[in-house]
Design an enzyme around this catalytic site. Structure first.
Site, PDB file in Angstrom:
ATOM      1  N   ASP A   1      39.274  55.613  57.756  1.00 57.61           N
ATOM      2  CA  ASP A   1      40.713  55.382  57.689  1.00 57.61           C
ATOM      3  C   ASP A   1      41.207  54.605  58.897  1.00 57.61           C
ATOM      4  O   ASP A   1      42.096  53.763  58.780  1.00 57.61           O
ATOM      5  CB  ASP A   1      41.465  56.710  57.583  1.00 57.61           C
ATOM      6  CG  ASP A   1      41.546  57.165  56.136  1.00 57.61           C
ATOM      7  OD1 ASP A   1      41.844  56.318  55.276  1.00 57.61           O
ATOM      8  OD2 ASP A   1      41.284  58.350  55.858  1.00 57.61           O
TER       9      ASP A   1
ATOM     10  N   HIS B   1      35.205  60.563  42.211  1.00 61.77           N
ATOM     11  CA  HIS B   1      34.417  61.773  42.090  1.00 61.77           C
ATOM     12  C   HIS B   1      32.949  61.450  41.847  1.00 61.77           C
ATOM     13  O   HIS B   1      32.036  62.022  42.452  1.00 61.77           O
ATOM     14  CB  HIS B   1      35.018  62.547  40.930  1.00 61.77           C
ATOM     15  CG  HIS B   1      34.522  63.924  40.852  1.00 61.77           C
ATOM     16  ND1 HIS B   1      34.915  64.806  39.908  1.00 61.77           N
ATOM     17  CD2 HIS B   1      33.628  64.554  41.611  1.00 61.77           C
ATOM     18  CE1 HIS B   1      34.286  65.932  40.096  1.00 61.77           C
ATOM     19  NE2 HIS B   1      33.506  65.799  41.124  1.00 61.77           N
TER      20      HIS B   1
ATOM     21  N   GLU C   1      42.607  59.193  62.882  1.00 59.94           N
ATOM     22  CA  GLU C   1      42.304  58.199  61.847  1.00 59.94           C
ATOM     23  C   GLU C   1      43.472  57.277  61.535  1.00 59.94           C
ATOM     24  O   GLU C   1      43.399  56.489  60.607  1.00 59.94           O
ATOM     25  CB  GLU C   1      41.741  58.869  60.585  1.00 59.94           C
ATOM     26  CG  GLU C   1      42.488  60.077  60.098  1.00 59.94           C
ATOM     27  CD  GLU C   1      41.810  60.749  58.901  1.00 59.94           C
ATOM     28  OE1 GLU C   1      40.851  60.211  58.333  1.00 59.94           O
ATOM     29  OE2 GLU C   1      42.294  61.830  58.521  1.00 59.94           O
TER      30      GLU C   1
ATOM     31  N   CYS D   1      33.182  60.894  62.600  1.00 54.98           N
ATOM     32  CA  CYS D   1      32.687  61.370  61.300  1.00 54.98           C
ATOM     33  C   CYS D   1      32.902  60.351  60.179  1.00 54.98           C
ATOM     34  O   CYS D   1      32.721  60.657  59.017  1.00 54.98           O
ATOM     35  CB  CYS D   1      33.318  62.703  60.932  1.00 54.98           C
ATOM     36  SG  CYS D   1      35.094  62.621  60.738  1.00 54.98           S
TER      37      CYS D   1
HETATM   38  C1  PEP Z   1      37.556  58.873  57.637  1.00 57.73           C
HETATM   39  O1  PEP Z   1      38.676  58.496  57.281  1.00 57.73           O
HETATM   40  O2  PEP Z   1      36.833  58.218  58.406  1.00 57.73           O
HETATM   41  C2  PEP Z   1      37.008  60.130  57.121  1.00 57.73           C
HETATM   42  C3  PEP Z   1      35.872  60.610  57.574  1.00 57.73           C
HETATM   43  O3  PEP Z   1      37.700  60.755  56.145  1.00 57.73           O
HETATM   44  P1  PEP Z   1      37.651  60.350  54.591  1.00 57.73           P
HETATM   45  O4  PEP Z   1      36.641  59.257  54.442  1.00 57.73           O
HETATM   46  O5  PEP Z   1      37.313  61.580  53.855  1.00 57.73           O
HETATM   47  O6  PEP Z   1      39.055  59.906  54.384  1.00 57.73           O
HETATM   48 MG    MG Z   2      40.032  59.888  56.336  1.00 56.80          MG
END
Ligand code: PEP
Ligand code: MG
Length: 758
Positions: A628, A363, A604, A675
């Site tokens: 991921d 967090h 992912e 992303c």
């Molecule tokens: C990712 O896995 O690349 C992603 C954008 O999601 P998070 O980092 O929130 O798991």
């Molecule tokens: Mg992710």
């Protein structure tokens, strides 16, 4: 054998400092193995040698003074071969190097094992004996085992730079580097301020006090209140407890007598230590003594002393909490810093943050990123207590902390900080210019958001919408699930702030390293467990509330896109779409005039890479989560420092997977974006653009850098670069090659800080 091992490891871990730990290690191993000598040589990188750091059996005058080159003698052999060397007569070995100062003349039998940590040789542990004889298999196994167990202690001392301090004849301490994980990019220099949880003795730092009698007064007050507390407890417990447990309270009160523990604490305060530090030391010593006892009952008493210590400490801290003063330029330090702890410190004083535990998705790290504070998490070897009030450098680009920096190193970082600031200032003019190459190819640059603070930072940088709104973040900052109306209000704010640009809201993605305090998920292997869409499909009551809130929030704005995390099969996508459709019908029935939003899935996990075409047939867009995806393709936990060096988004497997997904989406005429963190790295962003990705979504801090990189290249140049790297088979080589080519093309400034002081 196991019990002996356990005892030695425990004793060594409890040692007051590394010198005593090494001495103890040598002594206990010699005794346990019944040999005549046990010595520990540690590798000194600075001087490229092994230094004899502890010995039981060799001359003590040699300790700390005798050293051997890295390839010298049998010690060098063990280090080079990285395996045990077991000789019945060391003298007859061609590599034997006689060290007269150690007095090793009479010892023939030799067994040396390397002390290894993360694939590196930290030192060599040796046992020797007079007789000409070979150490047997079980002795060899014992030494290997103990050395593996103790390597962490040595690694810690190595990393904290305390090992060779006394041997350093230079003008002071050597710089110490502590590796963690990047929590938020950026560099900072400041003074450490240790934030420690209340009543945690282990995290109390050393502090010097001038006013001794004032400090003793504090201790006395704390003792009076602790005695009251114990008496109250005794009284409350008197009805339900047996006599033995009752006696515990008497023991506590006796220990609190001014002539018992407090007398020892006062003695340390008189030496200049503050009351909390003095209490910590006294309690530690007693706990160590009790833990060493063979009698299990007496061993248990250690817990009582610890508990009592905590109680007195809580009282001391309740007095001192009120006057904590933060310096102008502070680097907040802690094992784990909670977001509320962070909020207690005036923002303008925080230069950087370092934690020894925690992950990128903790967090606090999320909040730090939203506030743009350079942060390193999980720097587990950082000796927190010694860092309080010390000058510290935070390298949030690499995930590294530097202490005792030399003037040159400090200057280099000051330069980086200045360059970063001027780079950012120079980039501001790009805010309203399109992200397009010199030859006119455009790409959309969006932001990843979660907190309200992200909105203004994103708009200031000219974001073209939100490619990933992590809805779990507003869930994480609460102590219960937010209601539909609460969610609607939060989502509306995001949607309204970015309209008419699209806002891609990801449905709740908890599990893995993202947890909700009020919805604990305990699993052996959380990253392969109940995460993302798996949780929400199992909890329609949570999912439906969220979907309805999103839909309602978009009324009149019509800029909502819904994105599904952790999809591994078409079934999950279809099931989720079914819920979305149901929620849409419901809100329409309630009178909300909302068009059906676009729905997309995150790619992912490897399974969805190979299902990309089938998924693209069913949804409106794909978004590649490279964080991921890299983790799952390479089987490297993204929060595990131990394997951090293996986490490489330039790995050919990752690059080819992305190319495949983009091609599959294209075949179906669907849009595809990225992303993950990769999208926010200028060099990687260029490769992604060359692959044909439609949009890149990133942390707002990186947006203008990525835009600047795009505006300085031609499409044909990055396509050529991409085709070259796709033909390579080594991620490290790819990364170096891309940097080199971009540097040659004049983009060095934008990339520099990623590889600071490699
Ligand atoms: C990712 O896995 O690349 C992603 C954008 O999601 P998070 O980092 O929130 O798991
Ligand atoms: Mg992710």
């Amino acid at each position: 054998m196991l019990e002996t091992l356990r005892r030695i490891v425990q004793e060594v871990n409890n040692a007051a400092d590394i010198r005593s730990a090494l001495d103890l290690m040598a002594k206990r191993v010699r005794d346990a193995m019944g040999t005549e000598v046990c010595s520990i040589y540690l590798r000194n990188e600075e001087d490229q040698c092994y230094v004899l750091m502890a010995s039981e059996g060799l001359k003590q005058e040699a300790v700390g003074h005798v050293s051997l080159g890295l390839a010298e003698g049998l010690i060098g052999q063990v280090g080079l071969r990285e395996e045990p060397v077991n000789l019945e007569d060391a003298f007859s070995h061609p590599k034997f190097h006689y060290l007269a100062e150690t007095g090793e003349d009479p010892f023939h039998a030799f067994l040396g094992v390397p002390v290894m940590h993360h694939g590196k040789v930290l030192g060599v542990m040796v046992v020797q004996q007079r007789d000409v004889r070979r150490f047997d298999q079980s002795e060899e196994a014992f030494l290997v085992t103990i050395s593996a167990q103790l390597s962490a202690v040595i690694a810690h001392a190595h990393a904290s730079g305390v090992l060779f301090d006394q041997l350093d004849t230079g003008d002071g301490l050597l710089p110490s580097f502590y590796d963690g994980l990047p929590g938020c990019p950026g560099a900072a220099i400041g003074y450490g301020v240790l934030l420690f949880p209340e009543a945690d003795l282990a995290s109390v730092p050393d502090r010097h006090v001038e006013d001794i009698s004032d400090e003793i007064g504090r201790l006395d007050d704390a003792l009076v209140r602790t005695r009251h507390e114990v008496r109250d407890l005794a009284e409350r417990a008197s009805k339900s407890l047996g006599t033995e447990e009752q006696a515990l309270f008497d023991v506590y009160l006796r220990m609190l007598d001014r002539h018992a523990l407090p007398a020892e604490v006062i003695a340390l305060i008189r030496e200049g230590q503050w009351a909390q530090g003095a209490l910590r030391d006294v309690v530690d010593t007693h706990v160590r003594n009790f833990e060493m006892m063979d009698d299990p009952y007496l061993r248990e008493r250690a817990a009582d002393v610890r508990d009592l210590g905590r109680r007195v400490l809580a009282q001391l801290q309740s007095q001192s909490r009120r006057h904590i003063v933060f310096p102008e330029e502070c680097i907040l330090l802690g094992e784990d810093i909670s977001a509320p702890m962070l909020m207690e410190v005036p923002r303008e004083r925080i230069r950087g943050i370092v934690t020894t535990r925690g992950s990128r998705n903790s967090h606090m790290a999320i909040v730090a990123r939203a506030m743009g504070i350079p942060t390193v998490v999980g720097a587990q070897n950082l000796p927190l207590k010694q860092m309080d009030d010390k000058e510290i450098i935070v390298d949030g680009f690499r995930g590294r902390v530097v202490a005792n920096a030399s003037p040159e190193l400090k200057k280099q970082f000051e330069e980086i900080i200045r360059e970063e600031a001027s780079l950012q200032a120079g980039l501001e003019k790009l805010r309203d210019l399109p992200a397009q190459t010199e030859d006119g190819n455009r790409i959309q640059l969006q932001v990843n958001t979660g907190l309200m603070t992200d909105i203004s930072r994103s708009l200031e940088r000219g974001a073209e919408g939100v490619g990933l709104y992590r809805t779990e973040i507003p869930f994480m900052v609460r102590d219960r699930f937010p209601s539909e109306e609460e969610q609607r209000v939060i989502y509306r704010e995001q949607l309204a702030a970015f309209a008419p640009h699209m806002v891609t809201m990801r449905t709740l993605d908890v599990g893995g390293d993202k947890s909700l305090s009020y919805f604990p998920i305990e699993e052996e292997n959380p990253f392969l467990g109940w995460r993302g869409i798996r949780v929400t499909l199992d909890h329609p009551e949570i999912f439906m509330v969220q979907l309805r809130a999103m839909l309602k929030a978009s009324e009149g704005l019509n800029n909502l896109r819904i994105m599904l995390p952790m999809i591994t099969s078409v079934i999950e996508a279809e099931d989720a779409q079914h819920f979305i459709h149901r929620a849409w019908l419901e809100v329409r029935e309630e009178g909300f005039d909302i068009p059906m939003p676009e729905v997309g899935v995150m790619i992912e996990v490897p399974a969805s890479v190979y299902q990309a075409r089938a998924l693209a047939q069913r949804v409106d867009f794909l978004s590649i989560g490279t964080n991921d995806l890299t983790q799952y393709l390479l089987a490297v936990d993204r929060n595990n420092r131990q394997v951090a060096s293996l986490y490489n988004s330039y790995h050919p497997a990752v690059l080819h997977a992305i190319v495949h997904v983009v091609e599959q989406a294209r075949e179906e005429g669907k849009k595809v974006s990225v992303c993950g963190e990769m999208a926010g790295e200028p060099a990687a962003a260029l490769l992604l653009m060359a692959m044909g990705v439609d949009a890149l979504s990133m942390n707002a801090s990186n947006l203008l850098k990525v835009k600047a990189a795009i505006r300085q290249v031609k499409m044909c140049f990055i396509r050529k670069l991409l085709s070259e790297v796709l033909a390579m088979d080594n991620g490290e080589v790819i990364s170096a090659y891309v940097d080199l080519q971009l540097d040659k093309a004049g983009l060095g400034d934008l990339l520099r800080n990623r590889k600071v002081l490699a």
